[in-house]
Write a protein that holds these residues in place. Structure first.
Motif, PDB file in Angstrom:
ATOM      1  N   GLU A 179      73.886  46.054  44.568  1.00  0.00           N
ATOM      2  CA  GLU A 179      75.026  45.606  43.773  1.00  0.00           C
ATOM      3  C   GLU A 179      75.832  44.488  44.419  1.00  0.00           C
ATOM      4  OE1 GLU A 179      77.616  48.896  43.030  1.00  0.00           O
ATOM      5  OE2 GLU A 179      77.644  49.506  45.115  1.00  0.00           O
ATOM      6  N   TYR A 180      75.553  44.150  45.678  1.00  0.00           N
ATOM      7  CA  TYR A 180      76.276  43.090  46.366  1.00  0.00           C
ATOM      8  C   TYR A 180      75.412  41.882  46.744  1.00  0.00           C
ATOM      9  CZ  TYR A 180      80.153  46.346  46.873  1.00  0.00           C
ATOM     10  OH  TYR A 180      81.182  47.208  46.618  1.00  0.00           O
ATOM     11  N   HIS A 181      74.114  41.968  46.571  1.00  0.00           N
ATOM     12  CA  HIS A 181      73.224  40.902  47.053  1.00  0.00           C
ATOM     13  C   HIS A 181      72.158  40.530  46.019  1.00  0.00           C
ATOM     14  CE1 HIS A 181      74.674  43.065  50.645  1.00  0.00           C
ATOM     15  NE2 HIS A 181      74.795  41.834  51.134  1.00  0.00           N
ATOM     16  N   CYS A 182      71.897  39.222  45.903  1.00  0.00           N
ATOM     17  CA  CYS A 182      70.761  38.760  45.105  1.00  0.00           C
ATOM     18  C   CYS A 182      70.193  37.503  45.757  1.00  0.00           C
ATOM     19  CB  CYS A 182      71.140  38.530  43.646  1.00  0.00           C
ATOM     20  SG  CYS A 182      72.128  37.078  43.342  1.00  0.00           S
ATOM     21  N   ARG A 183      68.973  37.169  45.379  1.00  0.00           N
ATOM     22  CA  ARG A 183      68.292  35.985  45.905  1.00  0.00           C
ATOM     23  C   ARG A 183      67.723  35.186  44.751  1.00  0.00           C
ATOM     24  NH1 ARG A 183      63.466  37.378  48.869  1.00  0.00           N
ATOM     25  NH2 ARG A 183      63.565  39.379  47.825  1.00  0.00           N
ATOM     26  N   VAL A 184      67.755  33.880  44.886  1.00  0.00           N
ATOM     27  CA  VAL A 184      67.056  32.980  43.984  1.00  0.00           C
ATOM     28  C   VAL A 184      65.994  32.285  44.829  1.00  0.00           C
ATOM     29  CG1 VAL A 184      67.233  30.945  42.511  1.00  0.00           C
ATOM     30  CG2 VAL A 184      69.090  32.647  42.519  1.00  0.00           C
ATOM     31  N   VAL A 185      64.745  32.373  44.368  1.00  0.00           N
ATOM     32  CA  VAL A 185      63.626  31.770  45.093  1.00  0.00           C
ATOM     33  C   VAL A 185      62.957  30.749  44.188  1.00  0.00           C
ATOM     34  CG1 VAL A 185      61.450  32.192  46.291  1.00  0.00           C
ATOM     35  CG2 VAL A 185      63.253  33.938  46.342  1.00  0.00           C
ATOM     36  N   VAL A 186      62.879  29.510  44.659  1.00  0.00           N
ATOM     37  CA  VAL A 186      62.206  28.432  43.938  1.00  0.00           C
ATOM     38  C   VAL A 186      61.048  27.976  44.811  1.00  0.00           C
ATOM     39  CG1 VAL A 186      62.443  26.139  42.901  1.00  0.00           C
ATOM     40  CG2 VAL A 186      64.399  27.715  42.894  1.00  0.00           C
ATOM     41  N   ALA A 187      59.837  27.976  44.244  1.00  0.00           N
ATOM     42  CA  ALA A 187      58.655  27.624  45.036  1.00  0.00           C
ATOM     43  C   ALA A 187      57.718  26.756  44.219  1.00  0.00           C
ATOM     44  CB  ALA A 187      57.924  28.892  45.482  1.00  0.00           C
ATOM     45  N   ASP A 188      56.901  25.993  44.933  1.00  0.00           N
ATOM     46  CA  ASP A 188      55.848  25.226  44.261  1.00  0.00           C
ATOM     47  C   ASP A 188      54.590  25.270  45.118  1.00  0.00           C
ATOM     48  OD1 ASP A 188      55.605  22.997  46.122  1.00  0.00           O
ATOM     49  OD2 ASP A 188      57.382  22.119  45.241  1.00  0.00           O
ATOM     50  N   ASP A 189      53.483  24.886  44.517  1.00  0.00           N
ATOM     51  CA  ASP A 189      52.217  24.862  45.242  1.00  0.00           C
ATOM     52  C   ASP A 189      51.755  23.429  45.491  1.00  0.00           C
ATOM     53  OD1 ASP A 189      51.527  24.158  42.678  1.00  0.00           O
ATOM     54  OD2 ASP A 189      49.934  25.644  42.460  1.00  0.00           O
ATOM     55  N   GLY A 190      52.735  22.532  45.650  1.00  0.00           N
ATOM     56  CA  GLY A 190      52.434  21.110  45.854  1.00  0.00           C
ATOM     57  C   GLY A 190      52.015  20.794  47.283  1.00  0.00           C
ATOM     58  N   VAL A 191      52.205  19.557  47.658  1.00  0.00           N
ATOM     59  CA  VAL A 191      51.736  19.078  48.959  1.00  0.00           C
ATOM     60  C   VAL A 191      52.630  19.529  50.110  1.00  0.00           C
ATOM     61  CG1 VAL A 191      50.591  17.064  47.978  1.00  0.00           C
ATOM     62  CG2 VAL A 191      52.960  16.871  48.739  1.00  0.00           C
ATOM     63  N   GLY A 192      53.836  20.022  49.814  1.00  0.00           N
ATOM     64  CA  GLY A 192      54.743  20.467  50.870  1.00  0.00           C
ATOM     65  C   GLY A 192      55.403  19.306  51.570  1.00  0.00           C
ATOM     66  N   LEU A 193      56.244  19.638  52.516  1.00  0.00           N
ATOM     67  CA  LEU A 193      56.925  18.612  53.309  1.00  0.00           C
ATOM     68  C   LEU A 193      55.985  18.096  54.389  1.00  0.00           C
ATOM     69  CD1 LEU A 193      60.369  20.374  53.811  1.00  0.00           C
ATOM     70  CD2 LEU A 193      59.869  18.473  52.273  1.00  0.00           C
ATOM     71  N   PRO A 194      56.104  16.821  54.726  1.00  0.00           N
ATOM     72  CA  PRO A 194      55.281  16.310  55.835  1.00  0.00           C
ATOM     73  C   PRO A 194      55.724  16.960  57.140  1.00  0.00           C
ATOM     74  CG  PRO A 194      56.889  14.665  55.135  1.00  0.00           C
ATOM     75  CD  PRO A 194      56.991  15.811  54.171  1.00  0.00           C
ATOM     76  N   ASP A 195      54.848  17.003  58.128  1.00  0.00           N
ATOM     77  CA  ASP A 195      55.206  17.533  59.437  1.00  0.00           C
ATOM     78  C   ASP A 195      56.462  16.839  59.939  1.00  0.00           C
ATOM     79  OD1 ASP A 195      53.092  19.274  59.438  1.00  0.00           O
ATOM     80  OD2 ASP A 195      51.762  17.919  60.549  1.00  0.00           O
ATOM     81  N   GLY A 196      57.437  17.635  60.353  1.00  0.00           N
ATOM     82  CA  GLY A 196      58.701  17.080  60.835  1.00  0.00           C
ATOM     83  C   GLY A 196      59.689  16.772  59.720  1.00  0.00           C
ATOM     84  N   GLY A 197      59.285  16.926  58.452  1.00  0.00           N
ATOM     85  CA  GLY A 197      60.171  16.653  57.324  1.00  0.00           C
ATOM     86  C   GLY A 197      61.143  17.798  57.104  1.00  0.00           C
ATOM     87  N   SER A 198      62.262  17.498  56.460  1.00  0.00           N
ATOM     88  CA  SER A 198      63.231  18.542  56.157  1.00  0.00           C
ATOM     89  C   SER A 198      63.782  18.343  54.754  1.00  0.00           C
ATOM     90  CB  SER A 198      64.368  18.540  57.187  1.00  0.00           C
ATOM     91  OG  SER A 198      65.119  17.343  57.086  1.00  0.00           O
ATOM     92  N   TRP A 199      64.355  19.409  54.231  1.00  0.00           N
ATOM     93  CA  TRP A 199      64.969  19.386  52.915  1.00  0.00           C
ATOM     94  C   TRP A 199      66.164  20.301  52.971  1.00  0.00           C
ATOM     95  CZ3 TRP A 199      66.454  22.637  49.050  1.00  0.00           C
ATOM     96  CH2 TRP A 199      66.716  22.047  47.818  1.00  0.00           C
ATOM     97  N   PRO A 200      67.260  19.987  52.356  1.00  0.00           N
ATOM     98  CA  PRO A 200      67.485  18.863  51.457  1.00  0.00           C
ATOM     99  C   PRO A 200      67.812  17.584  52.209  1.00  0.00           C
ATOM    100  CG  PRO A 200      69.448  20.216  51.530  1.00  0.00           C
ATOM    101  CD  PRO A 200      68.407  20.900  52.384  1.00  0.00           C
ATOM    102  N   VAL A 201      67.678  16.478  51.527  1.00  0.00           N
ATOM    103  CA  VAL A 201      67.979  15.166  52.084  1.00  0.00           C
ATOM    104  C   VAL A 201      69.435  14.847  51.772  1.00  0.00           C
ATOM    105  CG1 VAL A 201      67.410  12.714  51.991  1.00  0.00           C
ATOM    106  CG2 VAL A 201      65.589  14.431  51.807  1.00  0.00           C
ATOM    107  N   ALA A 202      70.204  14.504  52.793  1.00  0.00           N
ATOM    108  CA  ALA A 202      71.626  14.203  52.617  1.00  0.00           C
ATOM    109  C   ALA A 202      71.836  13.156  51.525  1.00  0.00           C
ATOM    110  CB  ALA A 202      72.227  13.708  53.931  1.00  0.00           C
ATOM    111  N   GLY A 203      72.844  13.395  50.673  1.00  0.00           N
ATOM    112  CA  GLY A 203      73.187  12.457  49.610  1.00  0.00           C
ATOM    113  C   GLY A 203      72.406  12.646  48.325  1.00  0.00           C
ATOM    114  N   LYS A 204      71.393  13.485  48.339  1.00  0.00           N
ATOM    115  CA  LYS A 204      70.591  13.747  47.136  1.00  0.00           C
ATOM    116  C   LYS A 204      71.147  14.956  46.400  1.00  0.00           C
ATOM    117  CE  LYS A 204      67.562  10.503  47.872  1.00  0.00           C
ATOM    118  NZ  LYS A 204      67.343   9.403  46.970  1.00  0.00           N
TER     119      LYS A 204
END
Length: 79
Positions: free
Chosen positions: A11-36
């Motif tokens: 009653e106090y906790h929930c999660r939202v999970v968004v996923a895809d089966d795409g190419v993923g982030l490049p090695d060393g990449g991060s998300w989210p990108v500032a300003g986007k």
């Protein structure tokens, strides 16, 4: 393929999970990108709701973002 799931853990906790089966982030990449848009949405959630955020990804493995919310009053009950 994009999947979106909203999971109520109790009653106090929930999660939202968004996923895809795409190419993923490049090695060393991060998300989210500032300003986007994604970064602005997460910043707003962090400022207005108690949230935890996690990203899992790897080159060629897709990406999964999980946002966990904690509520001050039980879900489904008036404030």
């Amino acid at each position: 393929t994009i999947t979106v799931r909203c999971l109520r853990e109790d009653e106090y906790h929930c999660r939202v999970v968004v996923a895809d089966d795409g190419v993923g982030l490049p090695d060393g990449g991060s998300w989210p990108v500032a300003g986007k848009l994604g970064a602005l949405i997460l910043q707003s959630l962090r400022e207005n709701v108690s949230t935890n955020f996690d990203v899992e990804s790897g080159c060629g493995r897709g990406m999964k973002a999980t946002i966990a919310f904690t509520y001050k009053t039980p879900l489904g009950k008036p404030n």
